[in-house]
Design a protein around this motif. Structure first.
Motif, mmCIF file in Angstrom:
data_model
loop_
_atom_site.group_PDB
_atom_site.id
_atom_site.type_symbol
_atom_site.label_atom_id
_atom_site.label_comp_id
_atom_site.label_asym_id
_atom_site.label_seq_id
_atom_site.Cartn_x
_atom_site.Cartn_y
_atom_site.Cartn_z
ATOM 1 N N SER A 267 0.823 -1.218 0.000
ATOM 2 C CA SER A 267 0.000 0.000 0.000
ATOM 3 C C SER A 267 0.847 1.255 0.000
ATOM 4 C CB SER A 267 -0.939 0.002 1.213
ATOM 5 O OG SER A 267 -0.195 0.009 2.421
ATOM 6 N N ALA A 268 2.040 1.185 0.581
ATOM 7 C CA ALA A 268 2.911 2.354 0.659
ATOM 8 C C ALA A 268 4.107 2.246 -0.289
ATOM 9 C CB ALA A 268 3.419 2.526 2.088
ATOM 10 N N LEU A 269 4.163 1.166 -1.083
ATOM 11 C CA LEU A 269 5.317 0.908 -1.952
ATOM 12 C C LEU A 269 6.614 1.089 -1.171
ATOM 13 C CD1 LEU A 269 4.400 2.492 -5.423
ATOM 14 C CD2 LEU A 269 4.315 0.102 -4.724
ATOM 15 N N THR A 270 6.681 0.398 -0.033
ATOM 16 C CA THR A 270 7.828 0.492 0.860
ATOM 17 C C THR A 270 8.404 -0.890 1.113
ATOM 18 O OG1 THR A 270 6.899 2.453 1.940
ATOM 19 C CG2 THR A 270 8.627 1.272 3.118
ATOM 20 N N ILE A 271 9.714 -0.998 0.991
ATOM 21 C CA ILE A 271 10.422 -2.257 1.233
ATOM 22 C C ILE A 271 11.281 -2.081 2.482
ATOM 23 C CG2 ILE A 271 12.119 -3.887 0.316
ATOM 24 C CD1 ILE A 271 11.267 -2.964 -2.506
ATOM 25 N N TYR A 272 11.089 -2.971 3.458
ATOM 26 C CA TYR A 272 11.857 -2.931 4.703
ATOM 27 C C TYR A 272 12.958 -3.986 4.648
ATOM 28 C CZ TYR A 272 7.935 -0.146 6.388
ATOM 29 O OH TYR A 272 6.978 0.823 6.536
ATOM 30 N N ILE A 273 14.201 -3.550 4.901
ATOM 31 C CA ILE A 273 15.359 -4.425 4.865
ATOM 32 C C ILE A 273 15.961 -4.478 6.264
ATOM 33 C CG2 ILE A 273 17.614 -4.833 3.803
ATOM 34 C CD1 ILE A 273 16.673 -2.990 1.500
ATOM 35 N N PRO A 274 16.073 -5.673 6.849
ATOM 36 C CA PRO A 274 16.673 -5.754 8.187
ATOM 37 C C PRO A 274 18.130 -5.315 8.164
ATOM 38 C CG PRO A 274 16.425 -7.944 7.230
ATOM 39 C CD PRO A 274 15.729 -6.997 6.316
ATOM 40 N N SER A 275 18.529 -4.517 9.140
ATOM 41 C CA SER A 275 19.886 -3.988 9.164
ATOM 42 C C SER A 275 20.304 -3.736 10.596
ATOM 43 C CB SER A 275 19.961 -2.689 8.354
ATOM 44 O OG SER A 275 21.230 -2.083 8.481
ATOM 45 N N ASP A 276 21.596 -3.965 10.870
ATOM 46 C CA ASP A 276 22.139 -3.657 12.196
ATOM 47 C C ASP A 276 22.486 -2.183 12.330
ATOM 48 O OD1 ASP A 276 21.957 -6.331 12.888
ATOM 49 O OD2 ASP A 276 23.986 -6.792 12.161
ATOM 50 N N GLN A 277 22.486 -1.473 11.217
ATOM 51 C CA GLN A 277 22.822 -0.062 11.239
ATOM 52 C C GLN A 277 21.580 0.767 11.554
ATOM 53 O OE1 GLN A 277 24.602 0.835 7.473
ATOM 54 N NE2 GLN A 277 26.089 -0.829 7.582
ATOM 55 N N GLN A 278 21.785 2.047 11.737
ATOM 56 C CA GLN A 278 20.663 2.923 11.988
ATOM 57 C C GLN A 278 19.790 3.007 10.738
ATOM 58 O OE1 GLN A 278 22.136 6.840 12.760
ATOM 59 N NE2 GLN A 278 23.182 7.040 10.805
ATOM 60 N N GLN A 279 18.551 3.453 10.929
ATOM 61 C CA GLN A 279 17.599 3.470 9.820
ATOM 62 C C GLN A 279 18.092 4.360 8.683
ATOM 63 O OE1 GLN A 279 13.418 3.567 10.752
ATOM 64 N NE2 GLN A 279 12.998 5.044 9.135
ATOM 65 N N LEU A 280 18.101 3.784 7.470
ATOM 66 C CA LEU A 280 18.496 4.508 6.266
ATOM 67 C C LEU A 280 17.396 4.387 5.235
ATOM 68 C CD1 LEU A 280 22.196 3.263 5.965
ATOM 69 C CD2 LEU A 280 21.439 5.487 6.827
ATOM 70 N N ASP A 281 17.121 5.457 4.502
ATOM 71 C CA ASP A 281 16.090 5.442 3.473
ATOM 72 C C ASP A 281 16.720 5.614 2.091
ATOM 73 O OD1 ASP A 281 14.486 5.374 5.637
ATOM 74 O OD2 ASP A 281 13.408 7.231 5.238
ATOM 75 N N HIS A 282 16.180 4.883 1.117
ATOM 76 C CA HIS A 282 16.628 5.017 -0.264
ATOM 77 C C HIS A 282 15.393 4.910 -1.155
ATOM 78 C CE1 HIS A 282 19.735 4.976 -3.374
ATOM 79 N NE2 HIS A 282 18.970 4.136 -4.036
ATOM 80 N N THR A 283 15.312 5.765 -2.176
ATOM 81 C CA THR A 283 14.145 5.785 -3.063
ATOM 82 C C THR A 283 14.572 5.472 -4.488
ATOM 83 O OG1 THR A 283 13.017 7.419 -1.687
ATOM 84 C CG2 THR A 283 12.222 7.163 -3.933
ATOM 85 N N VAL A 284 13.809 4.590 -5.146
ATOM 86 C CA VAL A 284 14.091 4.174 -6.517
ATOM 87 C C VAL A 284 12.836 4.326 -7.360
ATOM 88 C CG1 VAL A 284 14.878 2.307 -8.018
ATOM 89 C CG2 VAL A 284 15.734 2.458 -5.673
ATOM 90 N N GLN A 285 12.983 4.879 -8.548
ATOM 91 C CA GLN A 285 11.904 4.860 -9.533
ATOM 92 C C GLN A 285 12.252 3.774 -10.552
ATOM 93 O OE1 GLN A 285 11.993 9.382 -10.120
ATOM 94 N NE2 GLN A 285 9.843 8.910 -10.564
ATOM 95 N N PRO A 286 11.553 2.635 -10.510
ATOM 96 C CA PRO A 286 11.990 1.446 -11.259
ATOM 97 C C PRO A 286 11.584 1.434 -12.728
ATOM 98 C CG PRO A 286 10.059 0.913 -9.956
ATOM 99 C CD PRO A 286 10.385 2.346 -9.652
ATOM 100 N N TYR A 287 12.150 2.382 -13.485
ATOM 101 C CA TYR A 287 11.870 2.487 -14.916
ATOM 102 C C TYR A 287 13.135 2.997 -15.598
ATOM 103 C CZ TYR A 287 9.564 3.862 -19.302
ATOM 104 O OH TYR A 287 9.203 4.002 -20.630
ATOM 105 N N ALA A 288 13.475 2.415 -16.748
ATOM 106 C CA ALA A 288 14.759 2.691 -17.397
ATOM 107 C C ALA A 288 14.713 3.913 -18.304
ATOM 108 C CB ALA A 288 15.210 1.462 -18.194
ATOM 109 N N ARG A 289 14.404 5.050 -17.711
ATOM 110 C CA ARG A 289 14.452 6.307 -18.475
ATOM 111 C C ARG A 289 14.592 7.472 -17.489
ATOM 112 N NH1 ARG A 289 13.144 7.022 -24.042
ATOM 113 N NH2 ARG A 289 13.905 9.098 -24.545
#
Length: 460
Positions: free
Chosen positions: A109-131
């Motif tokens: 619903s939020a187009l959000t992917i959660y990745i487990p990590s031992d580091q502090q919370q980091l955010d990264h945004t991707v637009q998944p289209y090749a242009r």
């Protein structure tokens, strides 16, 4: 222990060094996991999605095939980063591809992917289209957030045993060239080596587009496609790829693809997918030409006369009029059964991917569109195993001559128009001209096409 081994271990250091060098040279003579020509099939000979059934003692045992296959997507520093952190992103001019081989949680619903990590919370945004370099295209591509979190993750509602692949059907879809160039070919590049063992999550979901390419999508993934807008729940996967790898216009660079796939492999994939019977033009007995007819701009105003002339030369002629909703099942078969394809520069020429090897592809180049014609179709055609010809029109074959006159910069200096900007040039040369082909000149082009096919001329 033999005397030679004892000597190496206990005796001369120089002999030990020489032995190590010999072993290194011997090992390096075989293709490594990093070799662009070393097919992944050599390493994963019986991959069936998990346990590797019926393996022999000579087959490589892959303890974690999902992690292995994800790792195959990256090289160099990106692979080092993936091995060290479990997460990697690769950027180029056209696209960004991020992946992780860690178990992840996706909130659709939020187009959000959660990745487990031992580091502090980091955010990264991707637009998944090749242009990504084109702001207009990217306005129609929703961003996907990737959050590294060291606290508890959302609870899974659905668990999956294969990785997810997230990409967009937004951007410039609705145009056949862009659909193949920015989605279908990059999708093949990115995921073919998974052998259908991954699940697609398609953002900016367009039902008509998914239906149009259903055959291709079902060949690349054996799982039901997830539309996040219609399935707003929490899904868990053993890994994820976000975005698609892009190489060039209608192109695959086999040295950068796991398994070393080329344009010939992609065309073979299309033949299998659409049940196309003809691999080489030598299997076609009759002379046949497909004329791609355009309904709006860059039309052939004397199309009927062109067809008559082709028929007089001995060609069987099919005139097709593709549009956004054209059935690829139908058109792929028509294109695959001809030995010459003719069309004005435009998206319809993308159908060349269905031509049999050795066929002749004739691109009619409108006034002012030399660079675009060569860049988007002329160059790529030469990598498709077809024989490319261009028919560059003269000014008196363009409707622009009557509109502007013979001395106007539009006619004598197209570059000055392009210097005013893309949209100014597009209005004139892409959207604003039609053509009346010189039948005498074009007849000579078709006679040359016949010679390229090894047919005697004149064609009767």
């Amino acid at each position: 222990m033999g005397e030679f081994s004892k000597t190496l271990l206990l005796g001369s250091p120089s002999l030990l060094f020489l032995f190590v060098v010999i072993i290194f040279l011997y090992a390096s003579s075989f293709p490594s996991d990093l070799s662009p020509l070393g097919s992944w099939k050599q390493h994963l000979t019986d991959w069936t999605g998990g346990l590797g059934q019926n393996k022999t003692s000579q087959d490589l045992v892959v303890k974690d095939p999902m992690k292995y296959l994800l790792r195959r997507l990256v090289r160099g520093q990106d692979r080092i980063q993936l091995d060290f952190t479990g997460f990697s992103c690769h950027n180029d001019l056209h696209s960004e591809v991020c992946l992780t081989n860690k178990p992840i949680v996706i909130n659709n619903s939020a187009l959000t992917i959660y990745i487990p990590s031992d580091q502090q919370q980091l955010d990264h945004t991707v637009q998944p289209y090749a242009r990504k370099e084109d702001g207009t295209a990217m306005k129609a591509v929703a961003p996907v957030k990737m959050i590294h979190r060291n606290t508890s993750l959302p609870a899974c509602r659905f668990n999956h045993h294969v990785p997810a692949m997230v990409f967009s059907s937004g951007g410039f879809t609705g145009n056949l060239f862009h659909e193949f160039n920015e989605v279908i070919i990059p999708l093949f590049i990115t995921c073919r080596h998974f052998r259908s063992e991954l699940q697609f999550i398609i953002t900016d979901f367009k039902p008509w587009w998914v239906e149009k390419y259903s055959r291709i999508l079902s060949q690349l993934s054996r799982f039901e496609i997830i539309n996040p807008a219609a399935n707003a729940s929490i899904h868990c996967f053993p890994g994820v790829v976000v975005g698609l790898k892009y190489h060039d216009n209608l192109a695959l660079n086999y040295t950068k693809i796991p398994g070393g796939y080329s344009m010939f492999d992609f065309k073979d994939f299309l033949r299998t997918t659409y049940n196309l019977k003809i691999q080489n033009v030598s299997k076609i007995q009759k002379l046949s030409v497909v004329l791609i007819s355009r309904p709006m701009s860059r039309r052939f105003l004397n199309e009927g006369k062109m067809v008559e002339m082709m028929e007089e030369l001995g060609f069987q002629v099919d005139v097709i009029k593709p549009n956004r909703m054209s059935s690829l099942d139908k058109f792929s078969g028509v294109i695959n059964s001809c030995n010459v394809m003719v069309g004005a520069h435009g998206a319809g020429l993308t159908n060349a991917v269905f031509l049999p090897d050795g066929a002749v592809f004739v691109q009619v180049v409108p006034l002012g569109l030399d660079w675009a014609s060569e860049t988007y179709f002329g160059g790529p055609a030469k990598e498709m195993g077809v024989k490319y010809m261009k028919y560059k029109i003269d000014p008196d074959e363009s409707t622009l001559l009557d509109k502007y006159g013979p001395d106007h910069p539009v006619i004598v200096d197209p570059m000055s128009v392009f210097l005013k900007g893309y949209y100014a040039a597009r209005e004139v040369y892409v959207d604003g001209q039609d053509m009346k082909i010189n039948l005498t000149r074009f007849r000579e082009t078709l006679l040359k096409a016949g010679k390229l096919l090894g047919r005697s001329t004149p064609l009767h």
